[in-house]
Design a protein around this motif. Structure first.
Motif, PDB file in Angstrom:
ATOM      1  N   GLU A   1     -19.282  20.871  29.366  1.00 24.07           N
ATOM      2  CA  GLU A   1     -18.557  20.209  28.292  1.00 24.07           C
ATOM      3  C   GLU A   1     -18.451  21.037  27.021  1.00 24.07           C
ATOM      4  O   GLU A   1     -17.599  20.775  26.176  1.00 24.07           O
ATOM      5  N   LYS A   2     -19.305  22.010  26.854  1.00 23.74           N
ATOM      6  CA  LYS A   2     -19.252  22.807  25.627  1.00 23.74           C
ATOM      7  C   LYS A   2     -19.699  24.241  25.896  1.00 23.74           C
ATOM      8  O   LYS A   2     -20.366  24.524  26.903  1.00 23.74           O
ATOM      9  N   PRO A   3     -19.333  25.177  25.026  1.00 28.27           N
ATOM     10  CA  PRO A   3     -19.667  26.594  25.221  1.00 28.27           C
ATOM     11  C   PRO A   3     -21.170  26.841  25.294  1.00 28.27           C
ATOM     12  O   PRO A   3     -21.979  26.043  24.810  1.00 28.27           O
TER      13      PRO A   3
ATOM     14  N   ASN B   1     -15.824  41.721  15.399  1.00 27.86           N
ATOM     15  CA  ASN B   1     -16.628  41.579  16.614  1.00 27.86           C
ATOM     16  C   ASN B   1     -17.168  40.156  16.776  1.00 27.86           C
ATOM     17  O   ASN B   1     -17.240  39.634  17.896  1.00 27.86           O
ATOM     18  N   LYS B   2     -17.536  39.538  15.671  1.00 25.88           N
ATOM     19  CA  LYS B   2     -18.047  38.160  15.739  1.00 25.88           C
ATOM     20  C   LYS B   2     -16.954  37.197  16.188  1.00 25.88           C
ATOM     21  O   LYS B   2     -17.206  36.287  16.976  1.00 25.88           O
ATOM     22  N   LYS B   3     -15.742  37.397  15.671  1.00 25.33           N
ATOM     23  CA  LYS B   3     -14.636  36.530  16.067  1.00 25.33           C
ATOM     24  C   LYS B   3     -14.291  36.721  17.532  1.00 25.33           C
ATOM     25  O   LYS B   3     -14.075  35.734  18.264  1.00 25.33           O
ATOM     26  N   VAL B   4     -14.241  37.960  17.984  1.00 27.93           N
ATOM     27  CA  VAL B   4     -13.937  38.223  19.392  1.00 27.93           C
ATOM     28  C   VAL B   4     -14.983  37.557  20.288  1.00 27.93           C
ATOM     29  O   VAL B   4     -14.647  36.915  21.283  1.00 27.93           O
ATOM     30  N   PHE B   5     -16.238  37.681  19.920  1.00 31.07           N
ATOM     31  CA  PHE B   5     -17.301  37.079  20.740  1.00 31.07           C
ATOM     32  C   PHE B   5     -17.192  35.555  20.758  1.00 31.07           C
ATOM     33  O   PHE B   5     -17.393  34.926  21.802  1.00 31.07           O
ATOM     34  N   SER B   6     -16.860  34.960  19.622  1.00 27.92           N
ATOM     35  CA  SER B   6     -16.739  33.499  19.579  1.00 27.92           C
ATOM     36  C   SER B   6     -15.612  33.016  20.493  1.00 27.92           C
ATOM     37  O   SER B   6     -15.725  31.972  21.140  1.00 27.92           O
ATOM     38  N   VAL B   7     -14.525  33.784  20.575  1.00 25.19           N
ATOM     39  CA  VAL B   7     -13.422  33.435  21.459  1.00 25.19           C
ATOM     40  C   VAL B   7     -13.838  33.625  22.918  1.00 25.19           C
ATOM     41  O   VAL B   7     -13.476  32.819  23.788  1.00 25.19           O
ATOM     42  N   MET B   8     -14.613  34.657  23.182  1.00 28.24           N
ATOM     43  CA  MET B   8     -15.101  34.871  24.543  1.00 28.24           C
ATOM     44  C   MET B   8     -15.966  33.694  24.998  1.00 28.24           C
ATOM     45  O   MET B   8     -15.930  33.298  26.169  1.00 28.24           O
ATOM     46  N   LYS B   9     -16.712  33.123  24.079  1.00 31.78           N
ATOM     47  CA  LYS B   9     -17.529  31.956  24.413  1.00 31.78           C
ATOM     48  C   LYS B   9     -16.659  30.743  24.729  1.00 31.78           C
ATOM     49  O   LYS B   9     -17.055  29.873  25.509  1.00 31.78           O
ATOM     50  N   GLU B  10     -15.470  30.687  24.134  1.00 31.71           N
ATOM     51  CA  GLU B  10     -14.539  29.601  24.444  1.00 31.71           C
ATOM     52  C   GLU B  10     -13.938  29.771  25.838  1.00 31.71           C
ATOM     53  O   GLU B  10     -13.557  28.797  26.485  1.00 31.71           O
ATOM     54  N   ILE B  11     -13.837  31.010  26.279  1.00 34.92           N
ATOM     55  CA  ILE B  11     -13.234  31.310  27.582  1.00 34.92           C
ATOM     56  C   ILE B  11     -14.256  31.208  28.702  1.00 34.92           C
ATOM     57  O   ILE B  11     -13.968  30.673  29.777  1.00 34.92           O
ATOM     58  N   ILE B  12     -15.463  31.730  28.459  1.00 34.59           N
ATOM     59  CA  ILE B  12     -16.494  31.797  29.508  1.00 34.59           C
ATOM     60  C   ILE B  12     -17.493  30.663  29.327  1.00 34.59           C
ATOM     61  O   ILE B  12     -18.445  30.768  28.547  1.00 34.59           O
ATOM     62  N   TYR B  13     -17.279  29.577  30.007  1.00 35.53           N
ATOM     63  CA  TYR B  13     -18.271  28.508  29.986  1.00 35.53           C
ATOM     64  C   TYR B  13     -18.001  27.540  31.131  1.00 35.53           C
ATOM     65  O   TYR B  13     -16.925  27.540  31.725  1.00 35.53           O
ATOM     66  N   PHE B  14     -18.998  26.744  31.435  1.00 30.91           N
ATOM     67  CA  PHE B  14     -18.847  25.712  32.454  1.00 30.91           C
ATOM     68  C   PHE B  14     -19.577  24.483  31.936  1.00 30.91           C
ATOM     69  O   PHE B  14     -20.736  24.543  31.574  1.00 30.91           O
TER      70      PHE B  14
END
Length: 247
Positions: A76-78, A61-74
Motif C-alpha cells: 500500500e505504500k513505498p 539525487n534525493k528527488k530521483v531516489f524519492s521517485v524510484m521509491k514510488e516506482i519500486i514497491y509492493f
C-alpha cells in the motif's frame, strides 16, 4: 607575465568545470536467494547520479531516489529504504515473504528500471526514467517518468512552472493532439476510444524536453487503455517557445 596569465586562465577553467554538473551511471542488481528453475525474481536498476556540485547534486539525487521509491514497491505504500541497495532488497524481501505464505503459487516478479539524462541546457535538466515492473497478474506495467530540474539550483521544476500561460498552451496542445489522432474538433476528446477523465483533454503527467522539441507523453491508462499503449505528441520549439517560461 605570460606564465601568470596562463596559470590564471587554467584556474578560471578549473573553477568553471567545478560548477558544472557531472553524471555517472550507477548500477544495482538483486536476485532472490530462494530456489527457482526459471523466471527467477530479480530487479535491476541503472541510474544517473549527479556529482561535482555538492548542494545541487544532492538535491537532484534525493528527488530521483524519492521517485524510484514510488516506482519500486509492493503493497500500500513505498518502502522505507534510504539507499538503492536497501530499496532493491525490500522488493525481493516482499517477493520472498509472499512465496513463503503461498509456497504452491508461482510468482515471476521482475523489475527493470533505467534512467538517463535526456536533455540538459543552462535553464533545464531533464532526467528520463524508463521502468517496467511485474508483481503478478496478466501483465506488468511499464512507463516513462520525466524529472525536470533547474541545473543551477537542483530544485525540481513542476509542469505548472513550464508555461507562461498554461491554459493557452493546453488549448494549443489539444488542437495538435486532435489533429494527430484524427479526433474531430466538434466531438468529445474520447470520441475515437480514448479515456481522458471527464471527457476533457488534459496535459500529461510527464513532459520531456528533447533536442527536437517538447514531448507530451501519456503513459498507459492516462489517456488510453493498456492495449492501446501510450500516446505522445512532439511539438517543435518553433511552435511552443512563446508558451514556455523555461527554455
Amino acid at each position: 607575465m605570460k606564465h601568470f596569465i596562463i596559470y590564471t586562465l587554467l584556474l578560471f577553467s578549473a573553477a568553471q568545470c567545478s560548477n558544472e554538473l557531472v553524471f555517472e551511471e550507477e548500477s544495482f542488481q538483486k536476485k532472490t536467494t530462494m530456489p527457482c528453475k526459471e523466471n527467477c525474481p530479480s530487479i535491476s536498476v541503472k541510474i544517473p547520479v549527479a556529482n561535482a556540485v555538492p548542494v545541487v547534486a544532492d538535491s537532484i539525487n534525493k528527488k530521483v531516489f524519492s521517485v524510484m521509491k514510488e516506482i519500486i514497491y509492493f503493497g500500500e505504500k513505498p518502502y522505507t529504504a534510504t539507499d538503492y541497495n536497501g530499496l532493491l532488497a525490500s522488493f525481493i524481501d516482499s517477493y520472498e515473504k509472499l512465496q513463503k505464505e503461498f509456497p504452491n503459487d508461482k510468482f515471476g516478479w521482475e523489475a527493470d528500471i533505467e534512467g538517463n539524462v535526456k536533455y540538459q541546457s543552462d535553464a533545464v535538466l531533464n532526467i528520463e526514467i524508463k521502468h517496467y515492473t511485474y508483481t503478478g497478474g496478466a501483465h506488468g506495467y511499464q512507463g516513462l517518468r520525466s524529472l525536470l530540474f533547474d541545473p543551477n539550483t537542483g530544485k525540481s521544476i513542476s509542469n505548472d512552472e513550464l508555461f507562461n500561460d498554461k491554459a493557452a498552451f493546453k488549448a494549443f496542445a489539444e488542437k495538435k493532439f486532435r489533429a494527430k489522432y484524427k479526433i474531430p474538433s466538434n466531438k468529445s476528446i474520447n470520441a475515437t476510444g480514448l479515456m481522458f477523465e471527464k471527457e476533457k483533454f488534459q496535459l500529461p503527467q510527464n513532459i520531456f524536453y528533447t533536442d527536437k522539441g517538447l514531448l507530451l507523453y501519456y503513459n498507459s491508462y492516462e489517456a488510453a487503455s493498456y492495449a492501446d499503449g501510450p500516446k505522445e505528441l512532439l511539438l517543435p520549439y518553433t511552435e511552443v517557445n512563446d508558451y514556455l517560461a523555461v527554455k
